[in-house]
Scaffold this active site. Sequence first.
Site, PDB file in Angstrom:
ATOM      1  N   HIS A 137       2.392  -8.278   4.922  1.00 31.24           N
ATOM      2  CA  HIS A 137       1.120  -8.134   4.553  1.00 31.24           C
ATOM      3  C   HIS A 137      -0.082  -8.819   4.914  1.00 31.24           C
ATOM      4  CE1 HIS A 137       2.647  -5.502   0.872  1.00 31.24           C
ATOM      5  NE2 HIS A 137       3.167  -4.760   2.073  1.00 31.24           N
ATOM      6  N   HIS A 151      -3.656  -3.414   5.236  1.00 37.16           N
ATOM      7  CA  HIS A 151      -3.496  -5.020   5.053  1.00 37.16           C
ATOM      8  C   HIS A 151      -4.423  -5.605   5.933  1.00 37.16           C
ATOM      9  CE1 HIS A 151      -0.294  -4.104   2.299  1.00 37.16           C
ATOM     10  NE2 HIS A 151       0.405  -3.692   3.177  1.00 37.16           N
TER      11      HIS A 151
END
Length: 143
Positions: A98, A133
């Site tokens: 992420h 992300h």
Amino acid sequence: MKIAIAADHGGFALKQQLIEHYQKKNVELEDLGTYTPEPVDYPDYGVKMARHILDGRADLGIAICGTGVGISMAANRLKGIRAALLYDDVSAQMAKKHNNANIIAFGGRTMAFDDVVRRIDIFLQTEFEGGRHQKRIDKLDEE
Ligand code: RB5
């Protein structure tokens, strides 16, 4: 992939252990210091590592101080740096998946060698997911 490593005196012993460990696996970690166990200031090494990454001289940095907190704070002052303290295996995975961290930080006085090696390997084996992300990490560098 080029990997650099830096530590203050609180992370010196762990840095030396990691260099030796990865040398045996034919993985070279570029050593940015400190080179002795004498006391030094963690901001100097966090910033040195951050500049190394931003200049494109390494793709990933491993930064170590006593807890990993100070050196990651120092590195994160520079725009473009995403230094993550890998405090467990899940944070090791998510810091890549992420956050696409470009520096991973550890505590030489708070973490066991085997745990640190496992977290580095998890991080290296994980792919960044991109997409939403990427949009979020781009926001980190907005004014
Ligand atoms: C040094 O004694 C210690 O403060 C440093 O290694 C680090 O843990 C700071 O966050």
